[in-house]
Design an enzyme around this catalytic site. Sequence first.
Site, mmCIF file in Angstrom:
data_model
loop_
_atom_site.group_PDB
_atom_site.id
_atom_site.type_symbol
_atom_site.label_atom_id
_atom_site.label_comp_id
_atom_site.label_asym_id
_atom_site.label_seq_id
_atom_site.Cartn_x
_atom_site.Cartn_y
_atom_site.Cartn_z
ATOM 1 N N ASP A 68 -6.243 2.560 13.006
ATOM 2 C CA ASP A 68 -5.492 2.099 11.845
ATOM 3 C C ASP A 68 -6.216 0.998 11.073
ATOM 4 O O ASP A 68 -6.095 0.910 9.853
ATOM 5 C CB ASP A 68 -4.111 1.602 12.286
ATOM 6 C CG ASP A 68 -3.171 2.744 12.653
ATOM 7 O OD1 ASP A 68 -3.497 3.903 12.341
ATOM 8 O OD2 ASP A 68 -2.116 2.476 13.258
ATOM 9 N N GLY A 69 -6.983 0.158 11.765
ATOM 10 C CA GLY A 69 -7.742 -0.877 11.073
ATOM 11 C C GLY A 69 -8.770 -0.286 10.120
ATOM 12 O O GLY A 69 -8.928 -0.743 8.983
ATOM 13 N N ASP A 138 1.366 -4.195 5.448
ATOM 14 C CA ASP A 138 2.182 -5.409 5.422
ATOM 15 C C ASP A 138 1.435 -6.615 4.886
ATOM 16 O O ASP A 138 0.206 -6.641 4.807
ATOM 17 C CB ASP A 138 2.726 -5.734 6.821
ATOM 18 C CG ASP A 138 1.654 -5.729 7.908
ATOM 19 O OD1 ASP A 138 0.540 -6.223 7.646
ATOM 20 O OD2 ASP A 138 1.915 -5.235 9.012
ATOM 21 N N ARG A 148 2.149 -24.569 16.089
ATOM 22 C CA ARG A 148 3.294 -25.292 15.553
ATOM 23 C C ARG A 148 4.152 -24.318 14.748
ATOM 24 O O ARG A 148 3.689 -23.275 14.297
ATOM 25 C CB ARG A 148 2.839 -26.430 14.635
ATOM 26 C CG ARG A 148 1.783 -25.972 13.624
ATOM 27 C CD ARG A 148 1.791 -26.825 12.387
ATOM 28 N NE ARG A 148 0.694 -26.522 11.491
ATOM 29 C CZ ARG A 148 0.607 -25.459 10.724
ATOM 30 N NH1 ARG A 148 1.546 -24.525 10.793
ATOM 31 N NH2 ARG A 148 -0.413 -25.270 9.912
ATOM 32 N N THR A 178 6.027 0.792 11.300
ATOM 33 C CA THR A 178 5.666 1.144 12.678
ATOM 34 C C THR A 178 4.519 0.296 13.209
ATOM 35 O O THR A 178 3.985 0.582 14.286
ATOM 36 C CB THR A 178 5.273 2.633 12.765
ATOM 37 O OG1 THR A 178 4.234 2.903 11.815
ATOM 38 C CG2 THR A 178 6.462 3.533 12.472
ATOM 39 N N TYR A 180 3.015 -4.023 12.874
ATOM 40 C CA TYR A 180 3.341 -5.371 13.346
ATOM 41 C C TYR A 180 4.845 -5.627 13.281
ATOM 42 O O TYR A 180 5.443 -6.234 14.169
ATOM 43 C CB TYR A 180 2.574 -6.382 12.487
ATOM 44 C CG TYR A 180 2.560 -7.809 12.990
ATOM 45 C CD1 TYR A 180 3.092 -8.172 14.225
ATOM 46 C CD2 TYR A 180 1.988 -8.808 12.211
ATOM 47 C CE1 TYR A 180 3.064 -9.485 14.677
ATOM 48 C CE2 TYR A 180 1.951 -10.127 12.645
ATOM 49 C CZ TYR A 180 2.498 -10.457 13.877
ATOM 50 O OH TYR A 180 2.467 -11.767 14.299
#
Length: 281
Positions: A68-69, A138, A148, A178, A180
């Site tokens: 996918d990357g 996304d 933090r 589907t 992250y």
Amino acid sequence: MKKIYLVMHQRKRDTVAILCQLCAEMKSAGLQPFAEPWLASVMEQHCPELCYSNNPSGCEAVFAIGGDGTFLRANSMALTHGLPLLGINLGTVGFLSEVEWEQIGPACQALATGAYTIEDRMLLEARVGEERFYALNDIVLNRGGYARLIGMNVTMEGEHLDPYIGDGLIISTPTGSTGYSLSAGGPIVHPKLECMIVTPICCHSLQHRPVVTASNQTITIELDANYNHTAQVDVDGRQALYLTAGEKLLISRAEVNARLIHIKTHDFFSTIRIKLAEWSH
């Protein structure tokens, strides 16, 4: 469709064997492969007929060979040149890929004979000032490596959501639902729907849950300076910029679409069942 631009995962140990087989299948189908320049030093002695180009200009489609990357990296090239994209899965899950490696021969024949369809998928547009980025999966606002919490104020068409305090926020398309977003507890959304999914990452509150909103809205995100003054913005898994307090991150549906090639009848829920079963092992 004859001229195809090849975008490949850059750390595959068997790159030579993969490309030699792919080029042989493409030649048999009457397709002409063009590859990224970095492959020249790897392939010149093994596949002298392979041509090289800095971009897919002059080609008719793009192949993304990897997971996918690689698919998301190839999509940015395909989008720039208005070309359709076919994913060939060499990765672990490959939600975005249409073709498994074992199917590459029939897939090349289908492209050569026109036995395919092209599906439009919505994209997100992220804007900070004059800078613009497009995402198929996304847009993620996150801590950027700092241990933090970050505070985020989110507005949708003038309507304020409660402040988010946590590790970050994922804004995804149905295609990216589907990815992250799913890992962070977001819903699975059929890719033919037109919507945006807002998924908090480890929110420090029991009331914050994923939200699905209309695709014609604009989502505005600002940092709460009481918690932090900077946060990292990733677009389709790649660092795009740092958002600082006082700046606005605007996310909306892009005016352009990604164009995905389908060789076979696309059964989304069968793919989900198969891929999620693979992912869980």
